[in-house]
Design a protein around this motif. Structure first.
Motif, PDB file in Angstrom:
ATOM      1  N   SER A 158       0.859  -1.190   0.000  1.00 46.92           N
ATOM      2  CA  SER A 158       0.000   0.000   0.000  1.00 46.92           C
ATOM      3  C   SER A 158       0.889   1.231   0.000  1.00 46.92           C
ATOM      4  CB  SER A 158      -0.920   0.027   1.235  1.00 46.92           C
ATOM      5  OG  SER A 158      -0.159   0.253   2.408  1.00 46.92           O
ATOM      6  N   LEU A 159       0.303   2.371  -0.324  1.00 42.47           N
ATOM      7  CA  LEU A 159       1.040   3.626  -0.255  1.00 42.47           C
ATOM      8  C   LEU A 159       1.440   3.962   1.175  1.00 42.47           C
ATOM      9  CD1 LEU A 159      -1.067   5.786  -2.759  1.00 42.47           C
ATOM     10  CD2 LEU A 159       1.266   4.957  -3.111  1.00 42.47           C
ATOM     11  N   SER A 160       0.618   3.507   2.147  1.00 39.35           N
ATOM     12  CA  SER A 160       0.891   3.811   3.554  1.00 39.35           C
ATOM     13  C   SER A 160       2.146   3.122   4.060  1.00 39.35           C
ATOM     14  CB  SER A 160      -0.300   3.394   4.421  1.00 39.35           C
ATOM     15  OG  SER A 160      -1.462   4.105   4.068  1.00 39.35           O
ATOM     16  N   ASN A 161       2.542   2.018   3.425  1.00 33.42           N
ATOM     17  CA  ASN A 161       3.702   1.259   3.875  1.00 33.42           C
ATOM     18  C   ASN A 161       4.962   1.592   3.085  1.00 33.42           C
ATOM     19  OD1 ASN A 161       2.225  -0.050   5.844  1.00 33.42           O
ATOM     20  ND2 ASN A 161       1.679  -1.752   4.508  1.00 33.42           N
ATOM     21  N   VAL A 162       4.963   2.767   2.466  1.00 27.64           N
ATOM     22  CA  VAL A 162       6.063   3.173   1.595  1.00 27.64           C
ATOM     23  C   VAL A 162       6.469   4.603   1.928  1.00 27.64           C
ATOM     24  CG1 VAL A 162       6.637   3.730  -0.808  1.00 27.64           C
ATOM     25  CG2 VAL A 162       5.395   1.631  -0.292  1.00 27.64           C
ATOM     26  N   LEU A 163       7.763   4.891   1.792  1.00 26.11           N
ATOM     27  CA  LEU A 163       8.253   6.262   1.812  1.00 26.11           C
ATOM     28  C   LEU A 163       8.757   6.606   0.424  1.00 26.11           C
ATOM     29  CD1 LEU A 163      10.235   6.498   5.186  1.00 26.11           C
ATOM     30  CD2 LEU A 163       8.090   7.655   4.615  1.00 26.11           C
ATOM     31  N   PHE A 164       8.601   7.871   0.042  1.00 28.59           N
ATOM     32  CA  PHE A 164       8.992   8.314  -1.297  1.00 28.59           C
ATOM     33  C   PHE A 164      10.100   9.356  -1.202  1.00 28.59           C
ATOM     34  CE2 PHE A 164       4.652   6.812  -1.754  1.00 28.59           C
ATOM     35  CZ  PHE A 164       4.728   6.049  -2.913  1.00 28.59           C
ATOM     36  N   ARG A 165      11.093   9.192  -2.078  1.00 26.30           N
ATOM     37  CA  ARG A 165      12.148  10.203  -2.218  1.00 26.30           C
ATOM     38  C   ARG A 165      12.093  10.740  -3.635  1.00 26.30           C
ATOM     39  NH1 ARG A 165      17.662   7.637   0.190  1.00 26.30           N
ATOM     40  NH2 ARG A 165      18.354   9.792   0.169  1.00 26.30           N
ATOM     41  N   ARG A 166      12.342  12.046  -3.778  1.00 35.64           N
ATOM     42  CA  ARG A 166      12.351  12.643  -5.108  1.00 35.64           C
ATOM     43  C   ARG A 166      13.526  12.082  -5.902  1.00 35.64           C
ATOM     44  NH1 ARG A 166       8.448  16.390  -4.788  1.00 35.64           N
ATOM     45  NH2 ARG A 166       8.054  17.278  -2.718  1.00 35.64           N
ATOM     46  N   ASP A 167      13.256  11.768  -7.152  1.00 39.93           N
ATOM     47  CA  ASP A 167      14.271  11.158  -8.011  1.00 39.93           C
ATOM     48  C   ASP A 167      14.214  11.818  -9.376  1.00 39.93           C
ATOM     49  OD1 ASP A 167      16.094   9.556  -9.290  1.00 39.93           O
ATOM     50  OD2 ASP A 167      14.838   7.760  -9.322  1.00 39.93           O
ATOM     51  N   ALA A 168      14.952  12.955  -9.503  1.00 38.31           N
ATOM     52  CA  ALA A 168      14.860  13.779 -10.708  1.00 38.31           C
ATOM     53  C   ALA A 168      13.387  14.161 -10.886  1.00 38.31           C
ATOM     54  CB  ALA A 168      15.448  13.070 -11.903  1.00 38.31           C
ATOM     55  N   GLY A 169      12.774  13.863 -12.035  1.00 39.69           N
ATOM     56  CA  GLY A 169      11.377  14.238 -12.227  1.00 39.69           C
ATOM     57  C   GLY A 169      10.401  13.200 -11.728  1.00 39.69           C
ATOM     58  N   ALA A 170      10.913  12.146 -11.097  1.00 42.24           N
ATOM     59  CA  ALA A 170      10.053  11.050 -10.653  1.00 42.24           C
ATOM     60  C   ALA A 170      10.190  10.884  -9.136  1.00 42.24           C
ATOM     61  CB  ALA A 170      10.444   9.767 -11.390  1.00 42.24           C
ATOM     62  N   PHE A 171       9.761   9.728  -8.638  1.00 42.89           N
ATOM     63  CA  PHE A 171       9.927   9.366  -7.239  1.00 42.89           C
ATOM     64  C   PHE A 171      10.551   7.974  -7.161  1.00 42.89           C
ATOM     65  CE2 PHE A 171       6.471  12.467  -6.894  1.00 42.89           C
ATOM     66  CZ  PHE A 171       6.881  13.226  -5.810  1.00 42.89           C
ATOM     67  N   ALA A 172      11.241   7.719  -6.063  1.00 39.24           N
ATOM     68  CA  ALA A 172      11.723   6.376  -5.744  1.00 39.24           C
ATOM     69  C   ALA A 172      11.010   5.931  -4.474  1.00 39.24           C
ATOM     70  CB  ALA A 172      13.234   6.374  -5.542  1.00 39.24           C
ATOM     71  N   ALA A 173      10.540   4.684  -4.457  1.00 42.31           N
ATOM     72  CA  ALA A 173       9.761   4.176  -3.327  1.00 42.31           C
ATOM     73  C   ALA A 173      10.609   3.225  -2.479  1.00 42.31           C
ATOM     74  CB  ALA A 173       8.512   3.458  -3.836  1.00 42.31           C
ATOM     75  N   TYR A 174      10.429   3.310  -1.161  1.00 41.47           N
ATOM     76  CA  TYR A 174      11.140   2.459  -0.209  1.00 41.47           C
ATOM     77  C   TYR A 174      10.131   1.779   0.717  1.00 41.47           C
ATOM     78  CZ  TYR A 174      15.654   4.570  -1.418  1.00 41.47           C
ATOM     79  OH  TYR A 174      16.776   4.983  -2.086  1.00 41.47           O
ATOM     80  N   LEU A 175      10.304   0.502   0.936  1.00 40.74           N
ATOM     81  CA  LEU A 175       9.453  -0.234   1.867  1.00 40.74           C
ATOM     82  C   LEU A 175       9.811   0.150   3.299  1.00 40.74           C
ATOM     83  CD1 LEU A 175       8.443  -3.926   1.824  1.00 40.74           C
ATOM     84  CD2 LEU A 175       9.731  -3.093   3.788  1.00 40.74           C
ATOM     85  N   VAL A 176       8.791   0.436   4.120  1.00 37.50           N
ATOM     86  CA  VAL A 176       9.049   0.776   5.520  1.00 37.50           C
ATOM     87  C   VAL A 176       8.356  -0.175   6.483  1.00 37.50           C
ATOM     88  CG1 VAL A 176       9.426   3.223   5.088  1.00 37.50           C
ATOM     89  CG2 VAL A 176       7.127   2.432   5.563  1.00 37.50           C
ATOM     90  N   ASP A 177       7.498  -1.038   6.001  1.00 34.77           N
ATOM     91  CA  ASP A 177       6.766  -1.955   6.875  1.00 34.77           C
ATOM     92  C   ASP A 177       6.817  -3.351   6.269  1.00 34.77           C
ATOM     93  OD1 ASP A 177       4.962  -3.379   8.438  1.00 34.77           O
ATOM     94  OD2 ASP A 177       3.669  -1.652   8.766  1.00 34.77           O
TER      95      ASP A 177
END
Length: 403
Positions: free
Chosen positions: A151-170
């Protein structure tokens, strides 16, 4: 059972936190206010010695299990938060047992999806978030990880140029296998669809979705994005023997997606002159690794792609086409990248990662040059970007002033 801290904390002050107090009652002087997503558990952020830690209150079994899973994911170089320690044997002042705690390193420059969507989110921003989520899920599945609660709630996002990179947190519901089964993979997608639909309805109820965004279409689209990427990475391709160049094209497509191909399995289709080709995709981060090897800069994949493009342009503009790539990279780092970052006032560099600042300066230079009708140059672009863009951006780094 006495208080026990297990892991590789590296910060003795962790032991001095008020572990005898329930996390939701911790005094504010131990905590730092950072955006956090929705969680079924109590989560707080604590700053110690200039570092920020995320602390989640959870049962001992699940704390230890998630700690091991996060370490395994880190070992596999899968985007996820870094585990620090598990705290067990907690008891309150009244002698009653308290839940254990999982301590992870806070991911700097990261935001939960609700912070990214703090205003009425535009379709373009949402599309970039969904792309990042699909890529993360594919990478997890290629590693043999079954999530169980995408889910989106279990992810953190970092800016990646014009996009985003997603990281699992749960990773509480996750399982790691040598290879994920088709049933597990499809069930993960089904869970993702259900969770995303619910999260979009929640945003819609809070007037945080653009009127043109349909929650069900969003849930459907992330599944379509996932399946498209999965098929590109794993499906067989049937070609004529004379069309071997098509395999080179596919390898380049996979490289453009950020994945490396270690080897190819090729076999002849019985009774025909055709070949069945299956790529063995081993690693994401194709551009990241090239940039790291050349410059030592460790950045997100799209940021690496953008920086490499600028490096290649520098090679051409300086007449260095035939010079060794490592020497060109060293010159670019010393003459272009580092002076650009150093031109940004120190107190404003915490707003974004250096690679993201450089990417945005390049974008700003392009728009300013278009408006002026000529190339305004990098120094002028940096000065204009700082005065007209960066100054209005919020800090995205969890770095607090020393006490």
């Amino acid at each position: 059972m006495p208080l026990q801290l297990t892991g590789a904390p590296g910060d003795p002050d962790l032991l001095r936190l008020p572990w005898d107090v329930p996390l939701e009652e911790w005094p504010s002087h131990h905590l730092v206010a950072l955006p956090r997503g929705i969680s079924r558990h109590v989560v707080r952020f604590a700053r110690l010695s200039g570092r920020v830690y995320a602390i989640k209150e959870i049962s001992e079994y699940y704390a230890k299990r998630e700690y091991r899973l996060l370490w395994d994911l880190s070992r596999l170089d899968t985007p996820s938060v870094e585990p620090v320690a598990v705290v067990t044997g907690r008891t309150g002042a009244d002698g009653e047992p308290l839940d254990s705690a999982l301590v992870t390193q806070h991911l700097q420059f990261s935001l939960p999806y609700r912070a990214v969507m703090s205003g009425a989110v535009r379709p373009e921003t949402l599309n970039r978030l969904l792309d990042a989520l699909a890529v993360l899920l594919v990478r997890l599945h290629l590693s043999g990880f079954y999530w169980g609660d995408c889910s989106l709630s279990n992810v953190l996002f970092r800016r990646d140029a014009g996009a985003f990179a997603a990281y699992l947190v749960d990773a509480e519901t996750g399982e790691l296998h040598p290879m994920i089964s088709e049933g597990q993979r499809l069930y993960d997608i089904d869970v993702a669809h259900t969770n995303l639909f619910g999260e979009m309805l929640d945003l819609q109820a809070g007037d945080l979705l653009h009127p043109s965004i349909d929650p069900e279409e969003v849930a459907d689209s992330v599944c379509a994005r996932y399946h498209g990427l999965w098929n590109e990475l794993t499906s067989d391709e049937v070609i004529e023997e004379v069309d071997w160049h098509l395999i080179d094209q596919r390898i380049r497509r996979l490289n453009d997606l950020g994945f490396d191909v270690a080897e190819m399995m090729v076999r002849r289709k019985a009774g025909t002159g055709r070949l069945i080709v299956r790529p063995k995709v081993v690693d994401a981060g194709h551009h990241q690794r090239r940039l790291l090897r050349l410059t030592g800069l460790d950045v997100e994949e799209n940021q690496a792609r953008r920086l490499l493009n600028d490096l290649d342009s520098f090679r051409v503009s300086q007449g260095l086409r035939h010079e060794d790539e490592a020497i060109v990279a060293h010159r670019w780092l010393a003459e272009v990248f580092q002076p650009t970052i150093e031109a940004v006032p120190q107190e404003m560099r915490r707003k974004l990662e250096p690679a993201q600042i450089f990417h945005e300066v390049l974008d700003h230079r392009w728009f300013a040059s278009e408006a002026a009708g000529h190339d305004v140059g990098l120094p002028a672009a940096v000065e204009s970007y700082v005065k007209n863009v960066l100054i209005y951006k919020p800090d995205e780094k969890a770095l607090l002033p020393e006490e």
